[in-house]
Design a protein around this motif. Structure first.
Motif, mmCIF file in Angstrom:
data_model
loop_
_atom_site.group_PDB
_atom_site.id
_atom_site.type_symbol
_atom_site.label_atom_id
_atom_site.label_comp_id
_atom_site.label_asym_id
_atom_site.label_seq_id
_atom_site.Cartn_x
_atom_site.Cartn_y
_atom_site.Cartn_z
ATOM 1 N N ALA A 377 0.866 -1.180 0.000
ATOM 2 C CA ALA A 377 0.000 0.000 0.000
ATOM 3 C C ALA A 377 0.899 1.225 0.000
ATOM 4 C CB ALA A 377 -0.918 0.013 1.202
ATOM 5 N N PHE A 397 1.402 1.274 11.916
ATOM 6 C CA PHE A 397 0.661 0.976 10.689
ATOM 7 C C PHE A 397 0.122 -0.455 10.705
ATOM 8 C CE2 PHE A 397 3.220 4.577 9.553
ATOM 9 C CZ PHE A 397 2.408 5.324 8.708
ATOM 10 N N MET A 399 -2.530 -3.311 8.310
ATOM 11 C CA MET A 399 -3.039 -3.624 6.982
ATOM 12 C C MET A 399 -3.990 -4.805 7.081
ATOM 13 S SD MET A 399 -0.682 -4.738 3.707
ATOM 14 C CE MET A 399 -0.056 -3.092 3.385
ATOM 15 N N ALA A 409 2.016 -3.799 10.111
ATOM 16 C CA ALA A 409 2.672 -3.708 8.813
ATOM 17 C C ALA A 409 3.983 -2.935 8.940
ATOM 18 C CB ALA A 409 1.756 -3.014 7.810
ATOM 19 N N PRO A 428 -3.881 -6.522 -0.083
ATOM 20 C CA PRO A 428 -4.377 -5.531 0.875
ATOM 21 C C PRO A 428 -5.530 -4.701 0.309
ATOM 22 C CG PRO A 428 -2.294 -4.826 -0.079
ATOM 23 C CD PRO A 428 -2.524 -6.231 -0.553
ATOM 24 N N VAL A 431 -5.957 -0.045 5.112
ATOM 25 C CA VAL A 431 -4.793 0.346 5.899
ATOM 26 C C VAL A 431 -5.240 1.352 6.955
ATOM 27 C CG1 VAL A 431 -3.126 -0.030 4.043
ATOM 28 C CG2 VAL A 431 -4.214 2.210 4.279
ATOM 29 N N TYR A 433 -3.536 3.901 10.438
ATOM 30 C CA TYR A 433 -2.373 4.402 11.176
ATOM 31 C C TYR A 433 -2.825 4.971 12.510
ATOM 32 C CZ TYR A 433 0.913 7.987 12.769
ATOM 33 O OH TYR A 433 1.720 8.774 13.553
ATOM 34 N N SER A 455 -7.571 5.991 8.485
ATOM 35 C CA SER A 455 -8.104 4.713 8.034
ATOM 36 C C SER A 455 -8.865 4.958 6.746
ATOM 37 C CB SER A 455 -9.043 4.091 9.077
ATOM 38 O OG SER A 455 -9.678 2.951 8.542
#
Length: 458
Positions: A377, A397, A399, A409, A428, A431, A433, A455
């Protein structure tokens, strides 16, 4: 004798003259928006002629009161300055003294916006001892709820002194202080209309719920939690604490709220977007609107991250809006972070850049797009100069594939992009964070400003 008294009573009443009455927002010490079309309104007898004069105006303004006993006078203000006097004369005369022309901002939300130095903030005593700014003025709206939009508001204007400042919104104070200094001592007026514990539904006009009944359905979970400290009915704070000042000209608004809405996060994006749109509609112009993102707090679970991500999305999708990220000042065990100065300064820096075209270090890294290539990603960010991880690497992070089973990730920074991959995820789709109730940011730009929660889930 009785008939004579009745005749006299009728005669006297026919000559009775009602005094001009102004809402509380118009008072000695107030700040009016400079270089703008502003309106002063009030009540007087029907068809009574009202004359407005001000020592910053080169002419008089006259208007006759309508048959519902209300009047409005609109005029153009010049550049910053003061103190001035404004007089309104009809059957009586009202004088407003020590009036300043400057920049007016509205601060709203719940307890973190309401929180003052008197509540206990970091370095509060030291900061308040220095709070001597005669040209910074605060109007703090008193808590009030109403079933229908009101014409007047509870509150009063106060000059910024060490004695007064400790009871102002701390975020509002530090915001005003920064603006005042960076704009060359231009007068600043802050209107704080906030209520601890209040949900966003309380601050949203009723017609929004009429058009979007699903928002009211989503509010039922919160309505069931009756509370002795704040109301739990839609629109009642808006009716009493925002609607009465809809005609009062502002430069922009800031919103620090969301804690209570962790109980119904699914509807918050539509709600907050609709609220901003409605406020602008009622004021008649698209004023800047800044959202102060929640800090992390361990008591909310994933709802914290959900609300923060929604705040990010709204700030990026609603025109003339911005986001202030403060997660690096979180106190995980306290819903009320004590360090309010950086919040006010970051908010002011955004306004200085966006509204006043000042070259300040103000822009947070902004998530721009995500692209999937094979098992990787690629996340692209704006305002990403000097993008770096605080601890050289990041464990923030995650995934997932279509099954939404997230795993950690590996993340690598390449200029303004972050490339992430996880061996467990071959294809994927999602994702994210900085997700989770206790997550603290570790991604910063050159200005040392943190990136928001992110997100790409709907």
């Amino acid at each position: 004798m009785k008939s004579i008294i009745n005749i006299l009573s009728i005669f006297i009443s026919s000559f009775a003259m009602a005094n001009i009455h102004l809402p509380a927002i118009f008072a000695d010490g107030m700040v009016l928006q400079r270089n703008a079309e502003v309106t002063i309104w009030g009540n007087a007898d029907p068809r009574e002629e009202i004359t407005l004069k001000a020592d910053f105006l080169d002419k008089e303004y006259k208007v006759k009161t309508a048959n519902n006993a209300t009047f409005k006078i609109t005029f153009k203000t010049p550049k910053e300055g003061g103190p001035y006097t404004i007089s309104l004369k009809g059957y009586n005369e009202v004088s407003l003294k020590n009036v300043m022309l400057g920049e007016v901002w509205l601060m709203s939300g719940q307890s973190n916006m309401e929180m003052s130095a008197a509540w206990g903030i970091k370095d509060g005593d030291v900061e308040m001892a220095k709070a001597n700014y005669p040209n910074i003025r605060f109007f703090t709206a008193g808590k009030s709820a109403a079933e229908f939009p009101q014409k007047d508001i509870i509150g009063n204007w106060a000059i910024c002194t060490p004695e007064n400042a400790k009871y102002f919104s701390a975020v509002g104070y530090f915001f005003a202080q920064r603006l005042h200094q960076e704009l060359g001592n231009v007068p600043i007026g802050i209107i704080t209309s906030a209520w601890g514990g209040s949900a966003a539904e309380l601050w949203t006009p009723q017609y929004v719920f009429d058009k979007k009944p699903e928002l009211k359905e989503g509010f039922k979970n919160l309505q069931s939690n009756e509370n002795e400290y704040y109301p739990t009915k839609t629109s009642v704070a808006y009716n009493a604490m925002i609607a009465p000042i809809n005609d009062y000209k502002i430069a922009g608004a800031a919103w620090y709220q969301g804690e209570t809405n962790t109980g119904n996060a699914s509807s918050y994006e539509s709600l907050l977007s609709s609220m901003i749109t409605a406020w602008r509609k009622e004021k008649g112009y698209e004023f800047p609107f800044y959202i102060i993102q929640l800090a992390s707090y361990k008591g909310w679970g994933d709802a914290t991250a959900q609300i923060k991500n929604i705040q990010r999305k709204v700030a990026q999708s609603v025109p003339q809006s911005g986001l202030v990220v403060i997660s690096d000042y979180s106190m995980l065990d306290d819903i009320h972070p004590k360090d309010k100065k950086p919040v006010g300064i970051r908010l002011a820096n955004l306004a200085l850049t966006d509204v006043y075209q000042k070259n300040t270090t103000s822009k947070f890294p902004i998530w721009k797009s995500v692209e999937f290539k094979g098992n990787k990603a690629i996340l692209t960010l704006d305002f990403a100069e000097g993008l770096h991880f605080k601890n050289k690497t990041s464990d923030q992070f995650e995934m997932a594939g279509a099954d939404k089973k997230f795993v950690k990730a590996k993340a690598v920074i390449k200029e303004n992009q972050i490339i992430i991959e996880a061996k467990e995820v071959k294809t994927p789709v999602f994702v994210r964070y900085n997700w989770g109730n206790e997550a603290l940011p570790d991604l910063y730009n050159k200005a040392n400003l943190p990136a928001s929660v992110y997100s790409n889930e709907k």
